[in-house]
Design a protein around this motif. Structure first.
Motif, PDB file in Angstrom:
ATOM      1  N   LYS A  64       0.819  -1.215   0.000  1.00  9.83           N
ATOM      2  CA  LYS A  64       0.000   0.000   0.000  1.00  9.83           C
ATOM      3  C   LYS A  64       0.853   1.265   0.000  1.00  9.83           C
ATOM      4  CE  LYS A  64      -4.360  -1.597   1.974  1.00  9.83           C
ATOM      5  NZ  LYS A  64      -5.422  -1.314   2.964  1.00  9.83           N
ATOM      6  N   TYR A  65       1.999   1.186   0.645  1.00  6.53           N
ATOM      7  CA  TYR A  65       2.869   2.356   0.747  1.00  6.53           C
ATOM      8  C   TYR A  65       3.864   2.429  -0.413  1.00  6.53           C
ATOM      9  CZ  TYR A  65       5.855   5.887   2.960  1.00  6.53           C
ATOM     10  OH  TYR A  65       6.571   7.026   3.241  1.00  6.53           O
ATOM     11  N   SER A  66       3.821   1.428  -1.274  1.00  7.24           N
ATOM     12  CA  SER A  66       4.724   1.361  -2.433  1.00  7.24           C
ATOM     13  C   SER A  66       6.184   1.397  -1.995  1.00  7.24           C
ATOM     14  CB  SER A  66       4.438   2.514  -3.412  1.00  7.24           C
ATOM     15  OG  SER A  66       3.100   2.501  -3.828  1.00  7.24           O
ATOM     16  N   ASP A  67       6.489   0.611  -0.980  1.00 12.60           N
ATOM     17  CA  ASP A  67       7.856   0.597  -0.445  1.00 12.60           C
ATOM     18  C   ASP A  67       8.498  -0.759  -0.725  1.00 12.60           C
ATOM     19  OD1 ASP A  67      10.207   0.858   0.954  1.00 12.60           O
ATOM     20  OD2 ASP A  67       9.283   1.847   2.684  1.00 12.60           O
ATOM     21  N   ILE A  68       9.086  -0.882  -1.896  1.00 13.69           N
ATOM     22  CA  ILE A  68       9.696  -2.149  -2.288  1.00 13.69           C
ATOM     23  C   ILE A  68      10.978  -2.405  -1.503  1.00 13.69           C
ATOM     24  CG2 ILE A  68      11.003  -1.118  -4.193  1.00 13.69           C
ATOM     25  CD1 ILE A  68       9.367  -4.628  -4.083  1.00 13.69           C
ATOM     26  N   TYR A  69      11.647  -1.331  -1.077  1.00 17.39           N
ATOM     27  CA  TYR A  69      12.898  -1.501  -0.334  1.00 17.39           C
ATOM     28  C   TYR A  69      12.632  -2.086   1.053  1.00 17.39           C
ATOM     29  CZ  TYR A  69      14.592   1.390  -4.115  1.00 17.39           C
ATOM     30  OH  TYR A  69      14.893   1.864  -5.363  1.00 17.39           O
ATOM     31  N   ALA A  70      11.555  -1.635   1.691  1.00 16.21           N
ATOM     32  CA  ALA A  70      11.178  -2.221   2.977  1.00 16.21           C
ATOM     33  C   ALA A  70      10.824  -3.691   2.801  1.00 16.21           C
ATOM     34  CB  ALA A  70       9.997  -1.457   3.577  1.00 16.21           C
ATOM     35  N   ALA A  71      10.171  -4.003   1.677  1.00 13.55           N
ATOM     36  CA  ALA A  71       9.810  -5.392   1.400  1.00 13.55           C
ATOM     37  C   ALA A  71      11.055  -6.259   1.249  1.00 13.55           C
ATOM     38  CB  ALA A  71       8.960  -5.466   0.135  1.00 13.55           C
ATOM     39  N   MET A  72      12.081  -5.711   0.611  1.00 17.60           N
ATOM     40  CA  MET A  72      13.325  -6.468   0.449  1.00 17.60           C
ATOM     41  C   MET A  72      14.002  -6.709   1.792  1.00 17.60           C
ATOM     42  SD  MET A  72      14.947  -4.825  -3.036  1.00 17.60           S
ATOM     43  CE  MET A  72      14.279  -5.250  -4.650  1.00 17.60           C
ATOM     44  N   GLN A  73      13.919  -5.724   2.690  1.00 21.81           N
ATOM     45  CA  GLN A  73      14.484  -5.900   4.029  1.00 21.81           C
ATOM     46  C   GLN A  73      13.730  -6.982   4.797  1.00 21.81           C
ATOM     47  OE1 GLN A  73      14.247  -1.935   5.636  1.00 21.81           O
ATOM     48  NE2 GLN A  73      16.199  -1.285   4.729  1.00 21.81           N
ATOM     49  N   ILE A  74      12.414  -6.978   4.641  1.00 17.97           N
ATOM     50  CA  ILE A  74      11.600  -8.010   5.294  1.00 17.97           C
ATOM     51  C   ILE A  74      11.931  -9.381   4.702  1.00 17.97           C
ATOM     52  CG2 ILE A  74       9.233  -8.851   5.580  1.00 17.97           C
ATOM     53  CD1 ILE A  74       8.381  -5.873   5.661  1.00 17.97           C
ATOM     54  N   HIS A  75      12.142  -9.419   3.394  1.00 20.38           N
ATOM     55  CA  HIS A  75      12.534 -10.663   2.719  1.00 20.38           C
ATOM     56  C   HIS A  75      13.825 -11.207   3.339  1.00 20.38           C
ATOM     57  CE1 HIS A  75      13.582 -12.752  -1.386  1.00 20.38           C
ATOM     58  NE2 HIS A  75      13.601 -13.588  -0.362  1.00 20.38           N
ATOM     59  N   SER A  76      14.786 -10.315   3.543  1.00 19.12           N
ATOM     60  CA  SER A  76      16.062 -10.726   4.135  1.00 19.12           C
ATOM     61  C   SER A  76      15.862 -11.283   5.542  1.00 19.12           C
ATOM     62  CB  SER A  76      17.017  -9.531   4.164  1.00 19.12           C
ATOM     63  OG  SER A  76      18.230  -9.871   4.784  1.00 19.12           O
ATOM     64  N   ARG A  77      15.003 -10.618   6.313  1.00 21.97           N
ATOM     65  CA  ARG A  77      14.756 -11.072   7.686  1.00 21.97           C
ATOM     66  C   ARG A  77      14.018 -12.410   7.696  1.00 21.97           C
ATOM     67  NH1 ARG A  77      15.556  -8.959  12.463  1.00 21.97           N
ATOM     68  NH2 ARG A  77      14.271  -9.616  14.235  1.00 21.97           N
ATOM     69  N   LEU A  78      13.098 -12.577   6.764  1.00 18.06           N
ATOM     70  CA  LEU A  78      12.367 -13.839   6.672  1.00 18.06           C
ATOM     71  C   LEU A  78      13.317 -15.001   6.402  1.00 18.06           C
ATOM     72  CD1 LEU A  78       9.294 -12.673   4.558  1.00 18.06           C
ATOM     73  CD2 LEU A  78       9.195 -13.604   6.875  1.00 18.06           C
ATOM     74  N   THR A  79      14.311 -14.736   5.578  1.00 14.61           N
ATOM     75  CA  THR A  79      15.305 -15.771   5.278  1.00 14.61           C
ATOM     76  C   THR A  79      16.074 -16.154   6.540  1.00 14.61           C
ATOM     77  OG1 THR A  79      15.537 -14.889   3.036  1.00 14.61           O
ATOM     78  CG2 THR A  79      17.274 -16.354   3.813  1.00 14.61           C
ATOM     79  N   LYS A  80      16.429 -15.137   7.342  1.00 14.70           N
ATOM     80  CA  LYS A  80      17.209 -15.387   8.563  1.00 14.70           C
ATOM     81  C   LYS A  80      16.418 -16.179   9.597  1.00 14.70           C
ATOM     82  CE  LYS A  80      20.102 -11.245   8.173  1.00 14.70           C
ATOM     83  NZ  LYS A  80      20.439  -9.927   8.796  1.00 14.70           N
ATOM     84  N   VAL A  81      15.120 -15.856   9.737  1.00 18.10           N
ATOM     85  CA  VAL A  81      14.326 -16.504  10.793  1.00 18.10           C
ATOM     86  C   VAL A  81      13.652 -17.784  10.311  1.00 18.10           C
ATOM     87  CG1 VAL A  81      13.940 -14.315  11.970  1.00 18.10           C
ATOM     88  CG2 VAL A  81      12.269 -15.110  10.286  1.00 18.10           C
ATOM     89  N   GLY A  82      13.856 -18.131   9.035  1.00 18.80           N
ATOM     90  CA  GLY A  82      13.338 -19.396   8.532  1.00 18.80           C
ATOM     91  C   GLY A  82      11.858 -19.414   8.221  1.00 18.80           C
ATOM     92  N   LEU A  83      11.273 -18.245   7.968  1.00 21.13           N
ATOM     93  CA  LEU A  83       9.838 -18.187   7.663  1.00 21.13           C
ATOM     94  C   LEU A  83       9.552 -18.018   6.167  1.00 21.13           C
ATOM     95  CD1 LEU A  83       8.390 -15.957  10.534  1.00 21.13           C
ATOM     96  CD2 LEU A  83       7.954 -18.385  10.145  1.00 21.13           C
ATOM     97  N   LEU A  84      10.604 -17.993   5.358  1.00 20.98           N
ATOM     98  CA  LEU A  84      10.410 -17.687   3.942  1.00 20.98           C
ATOM     99  C   LEU A  84       9.576 -18.746   3.228  1.00 20.98           C
ATOM    100  CD1 LEU A  84      11.053 -15.664   1.736  1.00 20.98           C
ATOM    101  CD2 LEU A  84      13.139 -16.928   1.232  1.00 20.98           C
TER     102      LEU A  84
END
Length: 555
Positions: A64-84
């Motif tokens: 909704k906020y059109s923030d693809i960079y925040a999404a990429m950061q969340i993607h990185s965190r998801l990979t670290k915590v094993g939720l991807l």
């Protein structure tokens, strides 16, 4: 107390069920940015333990906020915590990447999804993402690896192939769809009919039409227009008219398709009659209608009618002329030799003339030997495609300015503009056979050239003389004649004569405009063989019969 103040005052007391409520509340109140900011504050809490629901909310906020960079950061965190690999997380993240054209990241996620999901929905999203960017090959890689394909999957690939001009591939895909056991829908049929129309594939198009009848497909306005267009572009304007006359005609695009089809076949008077029928039926024409009308006038030399339509467009229907309307009007005047009027119209345009308009004027200057106006036009024109360089070079060649002509070609090579190769093709028995000038790649080459030599000999006996003046090269007469002998459309006609029986109608398509020499040659061949030969080039249709052409040599 607000959620933000609560976070600041009691950061260590926060645990994730309430955190999700806080994030969701901000999102639902229309503050996706605040959700992301609150998340940043929560990360400072030692008791904050986000789960897959948390990240789902955050990804919705990113969208909704059109923030693809925040999404990429969340993607990185998801990979670290094993939720991807969580399906509730990966699906919205995939959608986010596709929406923002991050197809490399989207593709990596999709490969992960294939480990646990066979749902074609996400594969279809991937196809849409790649096809939107014209990446047909990458879309096909996804398509091949999709474990389950639905009709939407097939439709996406067929439509993508058509948009990318891979017309044969579109027809092959449609055949595979039919053989897969799935039932094609209206979108499937409209796409493949478009492929047939552009390829001139009448045999395949007729099969598609019959299949529609067998499956009981409801013919809506889009499908009817597609059928009218297909038959017209495959040379069967009679079938187009028959279909048009047997259905309800309250859809403007359907009228436009029929008017445009008649215009392409040079049936100017039929266009005039049809437009009167359209007005009488109470159907209000639009800008596309007038482009088709003016094009018909251009093909048929109907200058006065063109003037009337151009005026009625603004005074009666309040349609502001666009560059396409001016282009058709300039072409009409130019073809009729009214070059001064055409040039004055260009100068009075309220929109900036494009290359198409200057090209139409320049082409007429060459045809009517108006060198002075041609030079003025050249100064206004910026060469874009190879056709522009060819036209400009031919202008100089026609007045024996060989050095200037050669310099144009040097400029083209310097700018690395590739020349469009002339290509002609015929469809026989469902197979398409393509030919280039001087082509010797066909398995039946020896027989084709034997037939061609025989036809040319008969044509000369009937008075045909090669138009060597059309060869814009400073070479001998013999070399010019040889240059004309093996044009692609002549090879296509020869192959059709070789493979079909006496009296069979011949249909040839070409990607460029046919040359004057081939036009004259085919006219005579139609008389010699007592056969109808239809030529579809880039600009229009030519129907040759008994030594005459439907264009009446006005083209």
């Amino acid at each position: 107390m607000s959620y933000t103040n609560c976070l600041k005052k009691h950061p260590t007391r926060l645990f994730f069920p309430y955190a999700n409520s806080i994030l969701r509340a901000s999102l639902e109140k229309g503050s996706p940015q605040k959700s992301l900011m609150d998340y940043g504050t929560m990360l400072n809490s030692t008791t904050f333990c986000p789960d897959y629901r948390t990240y789902g909310i955050l990804l919705r906020a990113c969208l909704k906020y059109s923030d693809i960079y925040a999404a990429m950061q969340i993607h990185s965190r998801l990979t670290k915590v094993g939720l991807l690999r969580n399906q509730h997380i990966i699906a919205p993240l995939l959608r986010l990447y596709i929406d923002y054209d991050c197809m490399t990241e989207a593709r990596e996620l999709f490969w992960l999804m294939l480990e646990w999901s066979t749902d074609p929905f996400h594969g279809n999203l991937m196809l849409t993402g790649f096809l939107k960017g014209g990446q047909l090959d990458k879309a096909y890689q996804i398509f091949k690896r999709m474990p389950v394909k639905d009709v939407v999957s097939w439709n996406s690939m067929i439509a993508g192939a058509v948009r990318s001009s891979h017309l044969k591939d579109a027809m092959i895909l449609f055949s595979r769809l039919v053989n897969s056991g799935l039932v094609p829908d209206g979108f499937s049929f409209s796409s493949v009919l478009s492929a047939c129309a552009r390829a001139g594939a009448l045999f395949y198009g007729v099969w598609v039409h019959r299949l529609m009848a067998e499956l009981g497909v409801e013919k809506n306005n889009i499908l009817i227009s597609a059928l009218v267009d297909m038959y017209a572009k495959c040379g069967r304007i009679d079938v187009s008219v028959e279909i048009f006359n047997t259905v309800k005609r309250n859809h403007v695009p359907m009228w436009n398709t029929m008017i445009g089809s008649l215009a392409a076949h040079g049936l100017g008077q039929d266009v005039v009659v049809l437009f009167h029928r359209m007005e009488h039926a109470g159907v209000v024409p639009d800008g596309v209608t007038f482009v088709a009308l003016l094009t018909a006038c251009s093909h048929c030399g109907m200058v006065e009618e063109a003037r009337q339509y151009f005026e009625a467009m603004t005074t009666k229907y309040y349609i502001t002329p666009k560059v396409e309307h001016y282009g058709a009007m300039v072409d009409t005047l130019s073809r009729a030799g009214l070059l001064d009027e055409a040039y004055n119209l260009v100068r009075s345009m309220v929109v900036k003339p494009d290359a198409v308009i200057w090209r139409a004027l320049l082409s007429a200057c060459r045809r009517h030997h108006q060198t002075k106006l041609g030079e003025i036009t050249i100064e206004q024109m910026v060469c874009q495609g190879s056709g522009d360089y060819t036209l400009l070079s031919n202008i100089y060649s026609s007045i024996n300015r060989w050095v200037d002509s050669e310099n144009v070609w040097k400029e083209r090579k310097k700018k690395k503009v590739r020349k469009n190769k002339g290509l002609s093709w015929v469809e026989l028995g469902g197979s398409t056979h393509e030919f280039k000038a001087g082509d010797r790649s066909h398995p039946d080459t020896d027989d084709i050239y034997r037939v061609l030599h025989g036809l040319s000999k008969k044509a000369k006996a009937e008075g045909y003389s090669p138009s060597t003046e059309l060869v814009m090269k400073d070479v001998s007469h013999e070399e010019r004649e040889e240059n004309l002998t093996f044009h692609s459309e002549k090879l296509a006609v020869a192959y059709s004569v070789l493979k079909t029986g006496p009296g069979t109608e011949i249909m040839v398509s070409k990607n460029l405009q046919t040359c004057g020499d081939c036009h004259e040659w085919i006219k005579i061949i139609s008389k010699v063989l007592c056969r109808v030969i239809i030529m579809r080039d880039r600009a229009r249709f030519h129907r040759f019969e008994s030594g005459c052409c439907s264009c009446k040599d006005y083209w």
